[in-house]
Design a protein around this motif. Structure first.
Motif, PDB file in Angstrom:
ATOM      1  N   PRO A   1       0.859  -1.292  -0.081  1.00 30.55           N
ATOM      2  CA  PRO A   1       0.023  -0.097   0.038  1.00 30.55           C
ATOM      3  C   PRO A   1       0.993   1.253  -0.003  1.00 30.55           C
ATOM      4  O   PRO A   1       0.234   2.298  -0.444  1.00 30.55           O
ATOM      5  CB  PRO A   1      -0.813  -0.101   1.194  1.00 30.55           C
ATOM      6  N   GLU A   2       2.071   1.271   0.427  1.00 29.00           N
ATOM      7  CA  GLU A   2       3.022   2.376   0.843  1.00 29.00           C
ATOM      8  C   GLU A   2       3.266   2.856  -0.794  1.00 29.00           C
ATOM      9  O   GLU A   2       3.504   3.943  -1.121  1.00 29.00           O
ATOM     10  CB  GLU A   2       4.089   2.348   1.530  1.00 29.00           C
ATOM     11  N   GLU A   3       3.208   1.852  -1.877  1.00 25.93           N
ATOM     12  CA  GLU A   3       3.745   2.529  -3.088  1.00 25.93           C
ATOM     13  C   GLU A   3       2.823   3.284  -3.712  1.00 25.93           C
ATOM     14  O   GLU A   3       3.136   4.331  -4.511  1.00 25.93           O
ATOM     15  CB  GLU A   3       3.660   0.985  -4.051  1.00 25.93           C
ATOM     16  N   ALA A   4       1.565   3.238  -3.459  1.00 23.83           N
ATOM     17  CA  ALA A   4       0.563   4.156  -4.074  1.00 23.83           C
ATOM     18  C   ALA A   4       0.472   5.465  -3.432  1.00 23.83           C
ATOM     19  O   ALA A   4       0.737   6.688  -4.151  1.00 23.83           O
ATOM     20  CB  ALA A   4      -0.978   3.687  -3.943  1.00 23.83           C
ATOM     21  N   ILE A   5       1.009   5.629  -2.043  1.00 21.72           N
ATOM     22  CA  ILE A   5       1.175   6.665  -1.188  1.00 21.72           C
ATOM     23  C   ILE A   5       2.388   7.547  -1.740  1.00 21.72           C
ATOM     24  O   ILE A   5       2.371   8.937  -2.322  1.00 21.72           O
ATOM     25  CB  ILE A   5       1.401   6.655   0.163  1.00 21.72           C
ATOM     26  N   LEU A   6       3.592   6.675  -2.015  1.00 22.68           N
ATOM     27  CA  LEU A   6       4.681   7.538  -2.524  1.00 22.68           C
ATOM     28  C   LEU A   6       4.483   7.988  -3.994  1.00 22.68           C
ATOM     29  O   LEU A   6       4.721   8.981  -4.309  1.00 22.68           O
ATOM     30  CB  LEU A   6       5.761   6.388  -2.480  1.00 22.68           C
ATOM     31  N   ASP A   7       3.968   7.129  -4.731  1.00 25.35           N
ATOM     32  CA  ASP A   7       3.751   7.595  -5.982  1.00 25.35           C
ATOM     33  C   ASP A   7       2.732   8.800  -6.239  1.00 25.35           C
ATOM     34  O   ASP A   7       3.211   9.923  -6.847  1.00 25.35           O
ATOM     35  CB  ASP A   7       2.940   6.485  -6.987  1.00 25.35           C
ATOM     36  N   GLY A   8       1.648   8.867  -5.598  1.00 23.00           N
ATOM     37  CA  GLY A   8       0.886  10.018  -5.445  1.00 23.00           C
ATOM     38  C   GLY A   8       1.925  11.162  -4.762  1.00 23.00           C
ATOM     39  O   GLY A   8       1.366  12.354  -5.241  1.00 23.00           O
ATOM     40  N   ALA A   9       2.493  10.977  -3.800  1.00 24.12           N
ATOM     41  CA  ALA A   9       3.160  11.968  -3.011  1.00 24.12           C
ATOM     42  C   ALA A   9       4.211  12.714  -4.227  1.00 24.12           C
ATOM     43  O   ALA A   9       4.282  13.806  -4.187  1.00 24.12           O
ATOM     44  CB  ALA A   9       3.712  11.696  -1.966  1.00 24.12           C
ATOM     45  N   ARG A  10       4.596  11.961  -4.883  1.00 28.85           N
ATOM     46  CA  ARG A  10       5.574  12.430  -5.957  1.00 28.85           C
ATOM     47  C   ARG A  10       5.101  13.337  -6.855  1.00 28.85           C
ATOM     48  O   ARG A  10       5.441  14.431  -7.084  1.00 28.85           O
ATOM     49  CB  ARG A  10       6.468  11.204  -6.623  1.00 28.85           C
ATOM     50  N   ARG A  11       3.944  12.929  -7.298  1.00 26.08           N
ATOM     51  CA  ARG A  11       3.173  13.714  -8.709  1.00 26.08           C
ATOM     52  C   ARG A  11       2.895  15.037  -7.812  1.00 26.08           C
ATOM     53  O   ARG A  11       2.893  16.154  -8.406  1.00 26.08           O
ATOM     54  CB  ARG A  11       2.147  12.912  -8.764  1.00 26.08           C
ATOM     55  N   VAL A  12       2.062  15.062  -6.837  1.00 31.12           N
ATOM     56  CA  VAL A  12       1.666  16.392  -5.994  1.00 31.12           C
ATOM     57  C   VAL A  12       3.080  17.248  -5.965  1.00 31.12           C
ATOM     58  O   VAL A  12       2.817  18.516  -5.921  1.00 31.12           O
ATOM     59  CB  VAL A  12       0.707  16.307  -5.103  1.00 31.12           C
ATOM     60  N   LEU A  13       3.995  16.730  -5.304  1.00 29.69           N
ATOM     61  CA  LEU A  13       5.173  17.404  -5.209  1.00 29.69           C
ATOM     62  C   LEU A  13       5.527  18.103  -6.244  1.00 29.69           C
ATOM     63  O   LEU A  13       6.165  19.134  -6.394  1.00 29.69           O
ATOM     64  CB  LEU A  13       6.158  16.628  -4.342  1.00 29.69           C
ATOM     65  N   ASP A  14       5.790  17.256  -7.217  1.00 30.98           N
ATOM     66  CA  ASP A  14       6.317  17.642  -8.537  1.00 30.98           C
ATOM     67  C   ASP A  14       5.509  18.746  -9.304  1.00 30.98           C
ATOM     68  O   ASP A  14       6.206  19.809  -9.649  1.00 30.98           O
ATOM     69  CB  ASP A  14       6.396  16.589  -9.621  1.00 30.98           C
ATOM     70  N   GLU A  15       4.318  18.590  -9.073  1.00 30.32           N
ATOM     71  CA  GLU A  15       3.178  19.710  -9.370  1.00 30.32           C
ATOM     72  C   GLU A  15       3.358  20.995  -8.811  1.00 30.32           C
ATOM     73  O   GLU A  15       3.488  22.067  -9.171  1.00 30.32           O
ATOM     74  CB  GLU A  15       1.921  19.302  -9.323  1.00 30.32           C
ATOM     75  N   ALA A  16       4.016  21.083  -7.313  1.00 22.85           N
ATOM     76  CA  ALA A  16       4.166  22.220  -6.685  1.00 22.85           C
ATOM     77  C   ALA A  16       5.361  22.630  -6.562  1.00 22.85           C
ATOM     78  O   ALA A  16       5.755  23.596  -5.910  1.00 22.85           O
ATOM     79  CB  ALA A  16       3.752  21.971  -5.167  1.00 22.85           C
ATOM     80  N   LYS A  17       6.284  21.751  -7.399  1.00 21.63           N
ATOM     81  CA  LYS A  17       7.709  22.308  -7.322  1.00 21.63           C
ATOM     82  C   LYS A  17       8.473  22.099  -5.923  1.00 21.63           C
ATOM     83  O   LYS A  17       9.293  23.018  -5.619  1.00 21.63           O
ATOM     84  CB  LYS A  17       7.969  23.694  -8.085  1.00 21.63           C
ATOM     85  N   LEU A  18       8.053  20.967  -5.375  1.00 23.77           N
ATOM     86  CA  LEU A  18       8.699  20.833  -3.857  1.00 23.77           C
ATOM     87  C   LEU A  18       9.196  19.404  -3.727  1.00 23.77           C
ATOM     88  O   LEU A  18       9.122  18.572  -4.475  1.00 23.77           O
ATOM     89  CB  LEU A  18       7.559  20.977  -2.730  1.00 23.77           C
ATOM     90  N   SER A  19       9.697  19.243  -2.700  1.00 25.45           N
ATOM     91  CA  SER A  19      10.225  17.716  -2.470  1.00 25.45           C
ATOM     92  C   SER A  19       9.836  17.217  -1.168  1.00 25.45           C
ATOM     93  O   SER A  19       9.426  17.984  -0.246  1.00 25.45           O
ATOM     94  CB  SER A  19      11.852  17.930  -2.576  1.00 25.45           C
ATOM     95  N   PHE A  20      10.183  16.227  -0.636  1.00 22.12           N
ATOM     96  CA  PHE A  20       9.743  15.324   0.540  1.00 22.12           C
ATOM     97  C   PHE A  20      10.436  15.973   1.621  1.00 22.12           C
ATOM     98  O   PHE A  20       9.700  16.047   2.647  1.00 22.12           O
ATOM     99  CB  PHE A  20      10.127  13.903   0.340  1.00 22.12           C
ATOM    100  N   SER A  21      11.630  16.551   1.467  1.00 15.55           N
ATOM    101  CA  SER A  21      12.253  17.355   2.788  1.00 15.55           C
ATOM    102  C   SER A  21      11.306  18.766   2.937  1.00 15.55           C
ATOM    103  O   SER A  21      11.951  19.225   4.186  1.00 15.55           O
ATOM    104  CB  SER A  21      13.777  17.507   2.242  1.00 15.55           C
ATOM    105  N   ASP A  22      10.494  19.141   2.243  1.00 15.93           N
ATOM    106  CA  ASP A  22       9.920  20.135   2.505  1.00 15.93           C
ATOM    107  C   ASP A  22       8.417  20.150   3.291  1.00 15.93           C
ATOM    108  O   ASP A  22       7.704  21.178   3.786  1.00 15.93           O
ATOM    109  CB  ASP A  22       9.312  21.164   1.107  1.00 15.93           C
ATOM    110  N   ILE A  23       8.089  18.969   3.268  1.00 16.39           N
ATOM    111  CA  ILE A  23       6.948  18.722   3.850  1.00 16.39           C
ATOM    112  C   ILE A  23       7.196  19.012   5.557  1.00 16.39           C
ATOM    113  O   ILE A  23       8.189  18.363   5.901  1.00 16.39           O
ATOM    114  CB  ILE A  23       6.499  17.139   3.617  1.00 16.39           C
TER     115      ILE A  23
END
Length: 694
Positions: A41-63
């Motif tokens: 199940p974590e794969e869907a979270i990581l995939d979705g998080a990457r997409r919205v972060l890319d859209e916002a021009k952010l990275s995981f370290s910014d959360i």
């Protein structure tokens, strides 16, 4: 791009079909639905998080904040996919799970089917020991018997054990000693103590809760550890918060220890969102309607506050029959949940009735129209065939639907058996599921002495806006609200939840022999423990505490919750408690019993952060009416033919704009069908408001 010092919050809700992702980047919202990945199940979270972060021009370290809700624990319990679990009980109580409360949920059904215990009889062990109701040792623990059981568990490689002894809520010493011996002999074993997960009287419910927690604990602990590691590898450094079934946030560590508290985490987020929307719009009485890919959830909310219960039943064998499921005593937002989601499968039974759900096509293979191998017709297939869904723009265009496969599935499995066209079969499926949901809402309201007529319906989830108009018609509701980003409503609610921990303990006391010193000592100890568990999720935020006593007339079977003073209790407070109980009893039963003895069975302490009430919305000024972006042919059952319906792009609708029904409003996460009996408008909070025509 948002300023780095502003909060950047991520929310993820794993459902049976879709995983919803919401990124709030300093007030700029990015929402996304991706298919759930059941095997990991974590794969869907990581995939979705990457997409919205890319859209916002952010990275995981910014959360700065990550809040997560999931149905994994619920699904594991319903589908019996948890860990092999053993139970250790007091000698003579091996079969408490099967004896239960000795009741029958349907007294006159000779073929009654009860939920199977999670622990088979061969894995239920007992040890000689006994505590009394006051926590006094009547029979010392036989440690040699415990060591024999531990050796047996080790030889069978049992991964999880629930320990539930008689009256352990009053004195947990024997449960704690058993845990210590098991840890010594089987250091890898997962242990759940009933005195920790549910320190309350009523041995069946306490044992059932402990067993359910033990059953899902290895699964959830492993999943949460993988998620934490994967997020850290991608640069996320802040804590992970989990949504609980009671509508509050817990730390990842607390959730891994007590995963049973997560069983209704997704629906709880939706109820919180609905409550906030109601407060913003000064809607005192609402019906929350959350319909996703697998289930539909309906909740009564008054004055912005969902009702909270202390008991929840999992895997009911009879949909509306209380007592037909597995009881767990946890804080939970009261709602009714049925197997009616976009992926719910339709069929025709032996006497020619259309049935829908509770089984679902899920994300794999999904509805027939997903073209991923599924052949059974579902609600999504029916909505597509009726013309309510654009096959090229489903889930923001990330899933292209195959209308031909949907028509074929409906024709083969429903239409051919009832001599109906694909369109008529689709209408029949939609009508059945809408009536099922309406009936569930009626039953839920009646059981709580409430009425649904006159309430405002707040609809969210991927499928709810498609069915909200028809559900409102069936329930006599005149007003429907569909919030912005309705398709990911539960994930939005996660971002509004407080951090909290609720602790209940059973400690018997009568008002006529009230011991203020013992009460204060108990409540202080409970508050310290609840504060510690809440602080792990609250961080440095200010905490507040509330306290409740569960009271009843002596000899009764159920209690009423009565608020306690925030300060230390003094003997003079007994008079106030007595009056409060009689007032509450009179409100429930129209009279009280003068002179009857009153007793307290359990005590509750809740420690939480404060969440400010939302500001009231202003009235939106009228603007020019929107222009349709397209026209779609939709099947109208009353006319028995397809009719042209205008389609509006929700992102172009401005506050104050209005339009006539019938209409379809499309957005990335869902579509709203406005039936011919409603007109639409957009309020100051960008929510769609559907109002019944005069």
């Amino acid at each position: 791009m948002p300023h780095a010092s502003r909060p950047i919050r991520l929310a993820a809700d794993i459902g049976g079909t879709f995983t919803d992702i919401v990124l709030d980047a300093a007030g700029h919202r990015h929402a996304l639905k991706v298919l759930t990945t059941p095997r990991a199940p974590e794969e869907a979270i990581l995939d979705g998080a990457r997409r919205v972060l890319d859209e916002a021009k952010l990275s995981f370290s910014d959360i700065t904040t990550f809040v997560h809700g999931t149905t994994l624990a619920t699904n594991a319990l319903i589908e019996r996919k948890g860990a092999v679990t053993a139970l250790i009980a007091t000698d003579g109580f091996r079969d408490v799970l099967e004896i239960a409360d000795e009741g029958r949920f349907d007294q006159y059904d000779i073929n009654i089917v009860k939920a199977k215990p999670l622990v088979p009889r061969a894995l239920r062990f007992t040890v000689p020991e006994r505590m009394d109701v006051h926590g006094q040792v009547r029979l010392p623990l036989n440690e040699a018997a415990v060591r024999t059981i531990a050796t047996e568990l080790k030889s069978q490689k049992i991964p999880s054990v629930a320990i539930a002894l008689m009256h352990a809520y009053a004195n947990p010493a024997h449960e704690q000693r058993i845990a210590a011996i098991l840890t010594e002999i089987c250091p890898e074993i997962s242990l759940t103590l009933s005195s920790e997960v549910c320190p309350e009287a009523r041995e069946y419910e306490r044992t059932s809760t402990a067993v359910a927690n033990a059953y899902v604990r290895p699964l959830m602990a492993g999943y949460l550890a993988r998620l934490k590691s994967a997020m850290a590898d991608l640069g996320y450094r802040a804590p992970i918060h989990l949504m609980t079934s009671g509508g509050s946030l817990a730390s990842l560590e607390t959730a891994a220890r007590f995963p049973i508290r997560l069983v209704e985490s997704g629906p709880a987020g939706g109820a919180i969102l609905a409550g906030r929307l109601a407060q913003e719009r000064n809607e005192p009485r609402i019906l929350s309607f959350d319909m996703g890919g697998t289930t539909a959830k309906i909740c009564l909310i008054d004055d912005g506050q969902p009702r909270i219960a202390r008991t929840f039943e999992i895997d009911r064998q009879s949909r509306f029959m209380k007592g037909s499921g597995m009881p767990v005593r946890i804080p939970v937002i009261e709602m009714v949940e049925i197997g009616a989601g976009g992926g719910s499968i339709a069929r025709v039974d032996g006497i020619g009735r259309i049935l829908v759900g509770p089984d679902s096509a899920g994300a794999e293979p999904g509805p027939a129209c997903y073209a991923r191998g599924g052949t059974a017709p579902t609600i999504t297939d029916a909505d597509l065939t009726l013309g309510k869904i654009d096959p090229a723009n489903f889930a923001g265009g990330r899933i292209v639907l195959d209308a031909t496969k949907a028509d074929a599935a409906l024709s083969t499995e429903v239409g051919a058996k009832l001599h109906l066209s694909a369109e008529a079969a689709a209408h029949g499926v939609a009508e059945i599921v809408d009536e099922n949901m309406a009936n569930a809402a009626r039953v839920h309201a009646v059981e709580r002495g409430a009425d649904v007529a006159g309430r405002t319906l707040i609809a969210f989830g991927g499928a709810a806006p498609l069915h909200a108009s028809r559900l409102a018609e069936k329930l006599g509701i005149q007003r429907v609200i569909i919030p912005a980003d309705a398709g990911v409503g539960s994930a939005l609610g996660f971002l509004e939840a407080p951090a909290a921990y609720e602790l209940v303990r059973s400690r018997y006391m009568r008002l006529d022999t009230f011991d203020a010193a013992a009460t204060n000592a108990l409540l202080d100890d409970m508050q310290q423990q609840a504060t510690k568990l809440c602080r792990s999720a609250a961080g440095s935020r200010k905490l507040t505490a509330s306290r409740i006593a569960y009271m009843r007339y002596a000899g009764q079977g159920h209690e009423i919750a009565i608020a306690l003073p925030d300060t230390h209790i003094v003997p003079a407070d007994v008079k106030h408690l007595h009056a409060s109980f009689e007032a509450a009893y009179t409100q429930l039963f129209a009279r009280h019993i003068p002179g009857a003895a009153i007793e307290i069975l359990s005590w509750l302490v809740t420690v939480s952060t404060s969440v400010a009430a939302p500001a009231r919305l202003a009235t939106a000024s009228a603007t020019a009416n929107p222009k349709p972006i397209a026209e779609r042919s939709v099947f109208d059952a009353r006319l028995a033919r397809r009719i042209p319906v205008p389609v509006y792009d929700r992102s172009s609708l401005t506050p104050g704009s209005t339009f006539k029904g019938p209409a379809i409003v499309v957005e990335a996460g869902t579509s709203t069908y406005v039936s011919p009996t409603f007109d639409g408008a957009v309020d100051a909070g960008h929510a769609l408001v559907l109002t019944a025509k005069a």
